[in-house]
Design an enzyme around this catalytic site. Sequence first.
Site, PDB file in Angstrom:
ATOM      1  N   TYR A   1     -10.884  10.090   7.555  1.00 35.51           N
ATOM      2  CA  TYR A   1     -10.733   9.737   6.141  1.00 35.51           C
ATOM      3  C   TYR A   1     -11.970  10.160   5.348  1.00 35.51           C
ATOM      4  CZ  TYR A   1      -9.826   6.757   2.050  1.00 35.51           C
ATOM      5  OH  TYR A   1      -9.605   6.287   0.779  1.00 35.51           O
TER       6      TYR A   1
ATOM      7  N   PHE B   1      -7.027 -11.852   3.523  1.00 35.72           N
ATOM      8  CA  PHE B   1      -7.343 -13.252   3.206  1.00 35.72           C
ATOM      9  C   PHE B   1      -6.168 -13.923   2.497  1.00 35.72           C
ATOM     10  CE2 PHE B   1     -12.318 -13.035   2.997  1.00 35.72           C
ATOM     11  CZ  PHE B   1     -12.343 -12.819   4.361  1.00 35.72           C
TER      12      PHE B   1
HETATM   13  N1  LIG Z   1      -7.159   1.175  -2.960  1.00 36.00           N
HETATM   14  C1  LIG Z   1      -8.437   1.428  -2.866  1.00 36.00           C
HETATM   15  O1  LIG Z   1      -9.249   0.496  -2.863  1.00 36.00           O
HETATM   16  C2  LIG Z   1      -8.951   2.837  -2.773  1.00 36.00           C
HETATM   17  C3  LIG Z   1     -10.335   3.030  -2.619  1.00 36.00           C
HETATM   18  C4  LIG Z   1     -10.804   4.329  -2.530  1.00 36.00           C
HETATM   19  C5  LIG Z   1      -9.949   5.405  -2.623  1.00 36.00           C
HETATM   20  N2  LIG Z   1      -8.633   5.202  -2.771  1.00 36.00           N
HETATM   21  C6  LIG Z   1      -7.766   6.381  -2.840  1.00 36.00           C
HETATM   22  O2  LIG Z   1      -6.735   6.221  -3.792  1.00 36.00           O
HETATM   23  C7  LIG Z   1      -5.549   6.829  -3.341  1.00 36.00           C
HETATM   24  C8  LIG Z   1      -4.396   5.821  -3.365  1.00 36.00           C
HETATM   25  O3  LIG Z   1      -4.720   4.728  -2.518  1.00 36.00           O
HETATM   26  P1  LIG Z   1      -3.796   3.440  -2.378  1.00 36.00           P
HETATM   27  O4  LIG Z   1      -4.681   2.278  -2.180  1.00 36.00           O
HETATM   28  O5  LIG Z   1      -2.813   3.420  -3.464  1.00 36.00           O
HETATM   29  O6  LIG Z   1      -3.116   3.741  -0.958  1.00 36.00           O
HETATM   30  P2  LIG Z   1      -1.562   3.785  -0.558  1.00 36.00           P
HETATM   31  O7  LIG Z   1      -1.536   3.986   0.912  1.00 36.00           O
HETATM   32  O8  LIG Z   1      -0.853   2.609  -1.116  1.00 36.00           O
HETATM   33  O9  LIG Z   1      -1.050   5.061  -1.321  1.00 36.00           O
HETATM   34  C9  LIG Z   1      -1.121   6.356  -0.799  1.00 36.00           C
HETATM   35  C10 LIG Z   1       0.213   7.036  -1.079  1.00 36.00           C
HETATM   36  O10 LIG Z   1       0.153   8.379  -0.604  1.00 36.00           O
HETATM   37  C11 LIG Z   1       1.353   8.654   0.104  1.00 36.00           C
HETATM   38  N3  LIG Z   1       1.059   9.711   1.068  1.00 36.00           N
HETATM   39  C12 LIG Z   1       0.283   9.652   2.180  1.00 36.00           C
HETATM   40  N4  LIG Z   1       0.258  10.829   2.806  1.00 36.00           N
HETATM   41  C13 LIG Z   1       1.027  11.677   2.073  1.00 36.00           C
HETATM   42  C14 LIG Z   1       1.401  13.032   2.211  1.00 36.00           C
HETATM   43  N5  LIG Z   1       0.953  13.773   3.229  1.00 36.00           N
HETATM   44  N6  LIG Z   1       2.211  13.571   1.273  1.00 36.00           N
HETATM   45  C15 LIG Z   1       2.679  12.832   0.236  1.00 36.00           C
HETATM   46  N7  LIG Z   1       2.365  11.542   0.060  1.00 36.00           N
HETATM   47  C16 LIG Z   1       1.537  10.973   0.972  1.00 36.00           C
HETATM   48  C17 LIG Z   1       1.740   7.338   0.735  1.00 36.00           C
HETATM   49  O11 LIG Z   1       3.105   7.271   1.106  1.00 36.00           O
HETATM   50  C18 LIG Z   1       1.381   6.361  -0.378  1.00 36.00           C
HETATM   51  O12 LIG Z   1       2.434   6.176  -1.280  1.00 36.00           O
HETATM   52  C19 LIG Z   1      -5.825   7.384  -1.951  1.00 36.00           C
HETATM   53  O13 LIG Z   1      -6.113   8.749  -2.057  1.00 36.00           O
HETATM   54  C20 LIG Z   1      -7.050   6.624  -1.517  1.00 36.00           C
HETATM   55  O14 LIG Z   1      -7.830   7.374  -0.633  1.00 36.00           O
HETATM   56  C21 LIG Z   1      -8.098   3.936  -2.833  1.00 36.00           C
END
Ligand SMILES: NC(=O)c1ccc[n+]([C@@H]2O[C@H](COP(=O)([O-])OP(=O)(O)OC[C@H]3O[C@@H](n4cnc5c(N)ncnc54)[C@H](O)[C@@H]3O)[C@@H](O)[C@H]2O)c1
Length: 314
Positions: free
Chosen positions: A148, A194
């Site tokens: 990641y 939590f």
């Molecule tokens: N939530 C957080 O705190 C956080 C923090 C840092 C970064 N991010 C980044 O934000 C983005 C969204 O995160 P999130 O929390 O909503 O996670 P999430 O897992 O809910 O959403 C990710 C989405 O991407 C889709 N996905 C995964 N692989 C895929 C692929 N190969 N092709 C098409 N779709 C694909 C999944 O089905 C999902 O709907 C991510 O890139 C994550 O790295 C989130």
Amino acid sequence: MGTYDKRTLVTGGAGFLGSHLCERLVKRGEDVLCVDNLFTGTKRNLGALLGDPGFELMRHDVTFPLYVEVDRIYNLACPASPIHYQRDPVQTTKTSVHGAINMLGLAKRVRARILQASTSEVYGDPEVHPQVETYWGRVNPVGPRSCYDEGKRCAETLFFDYQRQHALEVKVVRIFNTYGPRMHPDDGRVVSNFVVQALRGEDLTIYGDGSQTRSFCYVDDLIDGFLLMMDSEKGFHGPVNLGNPGEFTMLELADKVLRITGSKSRVVHKPLPPDDPRQRQPDITLAKTKLGWQPKVALDDGLKETVAYFRGVL
Ligand SMILES: NC(=O)c1ccc[n+]([C@@H]2O[C@H](COP(=O)([O-])OP(=O)(O)OC[C@H]3O[C@@H](n4cnc5c(N)ncnc54)[C@H](O)[C@@H]3O)[C@@H](O)[C@H]2O)c1
């Protein structure tokens, strides 16, 4: 309904953050194409959007090329929690790296603006506190979290090379811990852990002694930051931190969750997993000055919304 003057692609739009983003974009009148392979995302997250003429869902994996006509791309596709991204680590790196190449290739062809959802994990286990964007990070390249962390770092490299080499208008945001309704109930992240444990009357698990701190940004605040960054002046590429600088220990968070849920659960301690950062807090000076952005939602208020959501789900 708005004017649909912009065609906007959101990859990962059926996930936690993506579904909130799609909602906001449709609300402000953009014509939204959500592309998602539904690995961690669900149609349920999209709710009423599925019947909206301003919204379209396409089941597609971003590791394969995509040809569509759009003006703007938000690239969020990537499983975000360790439990999900470690299930198939090779696919996680592919999603970050091949996904970035495919979406940047698309942006180059159609001359779209493109925003990358990067992460505070690019800082690794930081020696600089709070983290500023100019800090290069301390990341283990060969550990279980590397698929990641390094995937996201490589994606940032690609974004900036496309900017330098092809004059693409790229926007990179580094997201810190974000929480809110539609987090996955079983994704192993601390807020959902939590809340779900408290609502089920199970023990709240703290890894280590609970003195490690995290900052928690409410999802609505984060989406404000996405929109401001996408709309920001031409030539401002970031990377820019988006997160809430308020710092809380795991013990403080557990107390808040127990108070808000009214749960009688106890707190239990388990050993720290490898590469778990001790402290993580964004410096958001750049977001404040360049975007006029800062989080507005207090942790207690955001937790109340989150608890209400999980009560409905469980
Ligand atoms: N939530 C957080 O705190 C956080 C923090 C840092 C970064 N991010 C980044 O934000 C983005 C969204 O995160 P999130 O929390 O909503 O996670 P999430 O897992 O809910 O959403 C990710 C989405 O991407 C889709 N996905 C995964 N692989 C895929 C692929 N190969 N092709 C098409 N779709 C694909 C999944 O089905 C999902 O709907 C991510 O890139 C994550 O790295 C989130």
